[in-house]
Design a protein around this motif. Structure first.
Motif, PDB file in Angstrom:
ATOM      1  N   VAL A   1       0.841  -1.208   0.000  1.00 38.57           N
ATOM      2  CA  VAL A   1       0.000   0.000   0.000  1.00 38.57           C
ATOM      3  C   VAL A   1       0.869   1.248   0.000  1.00 38.57           C
ATOM      4  CG1 VAL A   1      -1.626   1.347   1.378  1.00 38.57           C
ATOM      5  CG2 VAL A   1      -1.992  -1.109   1.062  1.00 38.57           C
TER       6      VAL A   1
ATOM      7  N   ALA B   1      -7.958   6.907  -1.991  1.00 39.71           N
ATOM      8  CA  ALA B   1      -8.940   5.895  -2.372  1.00 39.71           C
ATOM      9  C   ALA B   1      -8.873   5.593  -3.869  1.00 39.71           C
ATOM     10  CB  ALA B   1     -10.339   6.355  -1.985  1.00 39.71           C
TER      11      ALA B   1
ATOM     12  N   LEU C   1      -5.621   3.590  -4.743  1.00 39.71           N
ATOM     13  CA  LEU C   1      -5.640   2.210  -4.261  1.00 39.71           C
ATOM     14  C   LEU C   1      -6.658   1.360  -5.018  1.00 39.71           C
ATOM     15  CD1 LEU C   1      -5.298   2.802  -0.408  1.00 39.71           C
ATOM     16  CD2 LEU C   1      -3.546   1.969  -1.998  1.00 39.71           C
ATOM     17  N   LYS C   2      -7.812   1.957  -5.335  1.00 38.96           N
ATOM     18  CA  LYS C   2      -8.813   1.217  -6.112  1.00 38.96           C
ATOM     19  C   LYS C   2      -8.291   0.878  -7.501  1.00 38.96           C
ATOM     20  CE  LYS C   2     -12.911   3.074  -3.762  1.00 38.96           C
ATOM     21  NZ  LYS C   2     -14.104   3.956  -3.877  1.00 38.96           N
TER      22      LYS C   2
ATOM     23  N   ASN D   1     -11.678  -4.120  -3.047  1.00 36.34           N
ATOM     24  CA  ASN D   1     -10.694  -4.312  -1.983  1.00 36.34           C
ATOM     25  C   ASN D   1     -10.392  -3.043  -1.194  1.00 36.34           C
ATOM     26  OD1 ASN D   1     -10.225  -7.074  -2.466  1.00 36.34           O
ATOM     27  ND2 ASN D   1      -8.853  -6.588  -4.158  1.00 36.34           N
ATOM     28  N   VAL D   2     -11.081  -1.970  -1.519  1.00 35.11           N
ATOM     29  CA  VAL D   2     -10.826  -0.693  -0.846  1.00 35.11           C
ATOM     30  C   VAL D   2     -12.142  -0.128  -0.324  1.00 35.11           C
ATOM     31  CG1 VAL D   2      -9.911   1.652  -1.085  1.00 35.11           C
ATOM     32  CG2 VAL D   2      -8.861  -0.235  -2.371  1.00 35.11           C
TER      33      VAL D   2
ATOM     34  N   ASP E   1     -13.661   2.982   1.520  1.00 34.09           N
ATOM     35  CA  ASP E   1     -13.410   4.358   1.950  1.00 34.09           C
ATOM     36  C   ASP E   1     -14.632   4.975   2.634  1.00 34.09           C
ATOM     37  OD1 ASP E   1     -14.967   4.463  -0.305  1.00 34.09           O
ATOM     38  OD2 ASP E   1     -13.863   6.070  -1.288  1.00 34.09           O
TER      39      ASP E   1
ATOM     40  N   ILE F   1      -9.167   4.524   5.668  1.00 30.81           N
ATOM     41  CA  ILE F   1      -9.521   3.833   4.432  1.00 30.81           C
ATOM     42  C   ILE F   1      -8.974   2.421   4.562  1.00 30.81           C
ATOM     43  CG2 ILE F   1      -9.177   3.737   1.937  1.00 30.81           C
ATOM     44  CD1 ILE F   1      -8.770   6.826   2.090  1.00 30.81           C
TER      45      ILE F   1
ATOM     46  N   VAL G   1      -8.007  -1.381   3.443  1.00 30.95           N
ATOM     47  CA  VAL G   1      -7.562  -2.089   2.246  1.00 30.95           C
ATOM     48  C   VAL G   1      -7.402  -3.570   2.560  1.00 30.95           C
ATOM     49  CG1 VAL G   1      -5.788  -2.231   0.464  1.00 30.95           C
ATOM     50  CG2 VAL G   1      -6.294  -0.025   1.546  1.00 30.95           C
TER      51      VAL G   1
ATOM     52  N   GLU H   1      -5.762  -6.822   6.967  1.00 31.32           N
ATOM     53  CA  GLU H   1      -6.134  -5.609   6.261  1.00 31.32           C
ATOM     54  C   GLU H   1      -5.228  -4.466   6.689  1.00 31.32           C
ATOM     55  OE1 GLU H   1     -10.240  -5.280   7.397  1.00 31.32           O
ATOM     56  OE2 GLU H   1     -10.910  -6.609   5.791  1.00 31.32           O
TER      57      GLU H   1
END
Length: 353
Positions: A74, A156, A159-160, A167-168, A170, A176, A178, A187
């Motif tokens: 991340v 967000a 990461l998306k 998997n994200v 927000d 947030i 993940v 997570e």
């Protein structure tokens, strides 16, 4: 610099330790009846000791690597984002995993994304204008809400795009979340925040001093002020001064809470952070007596309950592990009554064996 805001809690000073009451306390609030009404234990002493031997352990090296991989992935994704880089954010690990007080199979891990914009908190008696002049603070011309909103959106979206929308999550007010990082378990909670400067005047001094922390602006407009770096430092010191028992006891009591729920002793949890702070309140010598784990855990729980059950207790008297923020201040998500209830329930769960 951001808005000025008064801080009404007490300042305890880093490295000064937690002030402690006398070792004995008569007429404690409800303590006599609590300790006189112990239930029959759900286990024999040997069984408790066997459980505690397992519960006190941190995860294995293999588990650690698997958990930390999620945070590394991340962080790597976000470090490559130009918008975040241009804002000068820094990435800092925090939370119970970083503090080494997480229990086995508790795989969540925290990563804070800290913006350099300052949130200024003033201790009572500090003149905001004078403090700004002393430290060279100036108005940045941007609002916290604007920057926090942009950070959340950027994090967000990035990461998306890399890990998939499913998997994200927000939707949380602060973090947030993940999941689904390949090769990792658990997570990752990504926490956007600002840099906090807490300004105060030490007793007997006329000079301002400041302590750095973090300030989290939730999506609902609420602020949360934390001092994670001081928390880590003081927790490590407590581990050393208790012959490595402090963090072991914290893990045991955290696992006990799950056990209490399984046995119907309690129906709701208290935050793990509160559990850690309640254990930290207990004086070091209670951790190092030569005895079995059952007696040690039970005595520490009783002592913690004694400490927070004194008649006329000033709720600003005890700070969190960071040594700065009042443990039972008005901004907390728990009360001293809830803490007493939890400790009393844990003592009853251990019974008398």
């Amino acid at each position: 610099m951001g808005d000025f805001d008064k801080w009404n809690g007490g300042i305890f000073g880093l490295g000064l330790g937690i002030p402690q009451p006398a070792e004995s306390a008569n007429d404690l609030i409800g303590l006599g009846s609590i300790l006189d009404s112990l239930n029959e234990s759900v286990r024999r002493r040997n069984s408790w000791n066997d459980r505690f031997t397992h519960w006190e352990k941190a995860e294995s090296t293999t588990e650690t690597i698997a958990i930390e991989r999620g945070r590394s992935v991340v962080q790597g994704i976000l470090e490559n984002n130009r918008s975040l880089a241009s804002e000068g954010v820094r990435f800092v690990p925090q939370g119970s995993f970083t503090n080494r007080t997480n229990v086995r199979n508790e795989a969540d891990i925290d990563l804070r994304v800290q913006h350099p914009l300052l949130r200024i908190e003033h201790e009572a008696g500090v003149d905001p204008a004078s403090a700004s002049n002393a430290y060279g603070y100036y108005d940045a011309g941007r609002t916290y809400a604007q920057i926090a909103g942009d950070m959340r959106s950027t994090i967000a979206t990035e990461l998306k795009a890399s890990l998939g929308k499913t998997n994200v999550d927000d939707s949380g007010k602060k973090a947030i979340r993940v999941k689904g990082v390949t090769g990792s378990r658990g997570e990752v909670d990504v926490v956007p925040c600002f840099t906090l400067h807490h300004i105060y005047i030490p007793q007997g001094s006329f000079q301002y001093e400041r302590i750095e922390g973090v300030a989290i602006l939730g999506s609902d407009g609420s602020w949360t002020l934390n001092y994670p770096d001081q928390h880590i430092t003081n927790g490590r010191l407590k581990r050393t001064t208790t012959n490595h028992q402090f963090k072991r006891i914290v893990r045991i009591v955290k696992r006990m809470q799950s056990d209490m729920i399984d046995h119907g002793v309690i129906t709701e949890r208290v935050p793990s952070f509160l559990v850690e702070c309640l254990v930290y309140l207990v004086e070091d010598h209670h951790f190092v007596m030569n005895e079995d784990r059952y007696d040690r855990v039970k005595r520490i729980l009783k002592r913690s309950l004694e400490i927070i059950s004194q008649p006329g207790l000033n709720l600003n008297y005890y700070p969190e592990i960071n040594g700065i923020k009042p443990l039972f201040g008005t901004r907390q998500a728990w009360t001293v009554e809830k803490a007493r209830w939890f400790l009393a329930s844990a003592i009853r769960h251990l019974g008398d064996c």
